[in-house]
Design a protein around this motif. Sequence first.
Motif, short mmCIF file in Angstrom:
data_model
loop_
_atom_site.label_atom_id
_atom_site.label_comp_id
_atom_site.label_asym_id
_atom_site.label_seq_id
_atom_site.Cartn_x
_atom_site.Cartn_y
_atom_site.Cartn_z
N GLU A 16 0.83 -1.21 0.00
CA GLU A 16 0.00 0.00 0.00
C GLU A 16 0.87 1.27 0.00
OE1 GLU A 16 -0.41 -2.52 2.10
OE2 GLU A 16 -2.38 -3.34 1.54
N GLN A 17 1.98 1.20 0.75
CA GLN A 17 2.90 2.34 0.76
C GLN A 17 3.45 2.59 -0.64
OE1 GLN A 17 5.94 2.41 3.85
NE2 GLN A 17 4.64 1.15 5.16
N ARG A 18 3.80 1.53 -1.32
CA ARG A 18 4.33 1.67 -2.68
C ARG A 18 3.33 2.34 -3.60
NH1 ARG A 18 6.92 -4.45 -3.04
NH2 ARG A 18 8.79 -3.98 -1.79
N GLU A 19 2.09 1.89 -3.53
CA GLU A 19 1.06 2.48 -4.39
C GLU A 19 0.88 3.95 -4.07
OE1 GLU A 19 -3.52 1.55 -5.86
OE2 GLU A 19 -2.70 0.49 -4.13
N LEU A 20 0.89 4.28 -2.79
CA LEU A 20 0.71 5.67 -2.36
C LEU A 20 1.85 6.55 -2.84
CD1 LEU A 20 -0.86 7.75 -0.58
CD2 LEU A 20 0.65 7.05 1.30
N PHE A 21 3.10 6.13 -2.56
CA PHE A 21 4.26 6.94 -2.91
C PHE A 21 4.36 7.16 -4.42
CE2 PHE A 21 6.45 5.19 1.12
CZ PHE A 21 5.95 6.23 1.87
N LEU A 22 4.12 6.10 -5.19
CA LEU A 22 4.25 6.22 -6.64
C LEU A 22 3.15 7.10 -7.22
CD1 LEU A 22 5.99 5.36 -8.99
CD2 LEU A 22 4.53 3.36 -9.30
N THR A 23 1.95 6.96 -6.69
CA THR A 23 0.83 7.80 -7.16
C THR A 23 1.12 9.27 -6.91
OG1 THR A 23 -0.77 6.03 -6.72
CG2 THR A 23 -1.64 8.26 -6.96
N ILE A 24 1.59 9.59 -5.72
CA ILE A 24 1.89 10.99 -5.39
C ILE A 24 3.02 11.52 -6.26
CG2 ILE A 24 2.74 12.55 -3.60
CD1 ILE A 24 1.29 10.84 -1.55
N SER A 25 4.06 10.70 -6.43
CA SER A 25 5.19 11.13 -7.27
C SER A 25 4.75 11.40 -8.69
CB SER A 25 6.29 10.06 -7.24
OG SER A 25 7.38 10.45 -8.05
#
Length: 410
Positions: free
Chosen positions: A175-184
């Motif tokens: 979930e962290q990966r999805e969040l960080f990549l989406t924001i980036s």
Amino acid sequence: MTTVVPTSEEDAALSVVRFTAELAWADAGPEVAEPQVSRLCMEAEEIIVMGKWLELASLMITSAELIFSKVSEKDIESIFTIICNLVTKTENPDEVMEIVKVITAKLLHQPNEKPAVRLKILINLYNLLETPYCQFYVYLKVLNLAVDGKVTEYIIPSFKKIDSFLKDWKIGIPEQRELFLTISNILKDNKSMSKDAFKFLTNYLVTFLGEDAHALNEVKEEAARAIVEFVKAPDIFQCDLLDLPAVGQLEKDAKYALLYQLLKIFLTQRLDAYLDYQAANSTLLKSYGFVHEECIAKMRLLSLVDLSSDVSGQIPYELIRDTLQINDDEVELWVVRALTSKLIDCKMDQMNQLVVVSHPTDRVFGQHQWQALRTKLVTWRGNITNVISTIQANKITEDGSQTAQSLVVR
């Protein structure tokens, strides 16, 4: 058109059902519409009595698209406030999650129609939730809607609170990966936020520490993008990309090996190394959109940082001139640029043609730098402890002397 005016919580839900049913059957004529509206209202009443809130949410949300096309924004918000409030009716977290999925799916179905209103509804839904994962789920849908509806400017300010959100959500690595990549991805096209875009992309790559070769292979493109963003960014001079396995795998990669070599030059070498690289790989640099003059400017600053790490703490003007490949009258200009960019802490001795460095800056900040910092902190802590012990010992001695004096006086 009438406005929904609820008189109690149950009446509010029934009012929405009646209102949306009348909209849906408005063109059928009263003889057809009235029985259908009555049927839906009776069905809603039965569902409410049985406390089947998920079924009620599904029933109420069915005509949501009609609401957006035929109702004022104020009424849309009122209607969805009542629908979203259903998540507070049940104490079953699984049912709450399912209600959330029903609502968010409908809101994201046509993101280009009144996207700002849809976004406001989702944020309202988020604020009604108490389950951390449900909150995260809705926030991610907020990001998706903002992107698809082209209203990202409304959600960018919330990125400053991500660290706080993560503490509350307690989400896993995927979930962290999805969040960080989406924001980036949201930030990457905004030049004024290149630092933040790079930070979130780096955070994404950090989550792959300890992963196997197969998992790392899946993020090669993102690792390459991180290198490109670092090199292009005019205000990012330090990073730990070389310590990340996701980036390290590119060193021997057929497609990205030269890009990795460029990263090493920008983090560990000086201007002459970049110029040699550019002469041999100009086509590659252009393919990634690098501007040669901008790369030279950044490498000059980084080369000056490298010179500042000399143990003597003094850099002759002549050495700066030769290393940066500039004219004599440009030396102080580049030193000032480095100062204003907070890359070095120094003073210029014009009389002796020297730059006196008081505090050097590391170009990379990896494991070695963290260990050095830890050693310094341990030393400082020991020194402070010794000072405190000395003060306490002196205080005891002083108190003892005062006591002795008082006895003599008596």
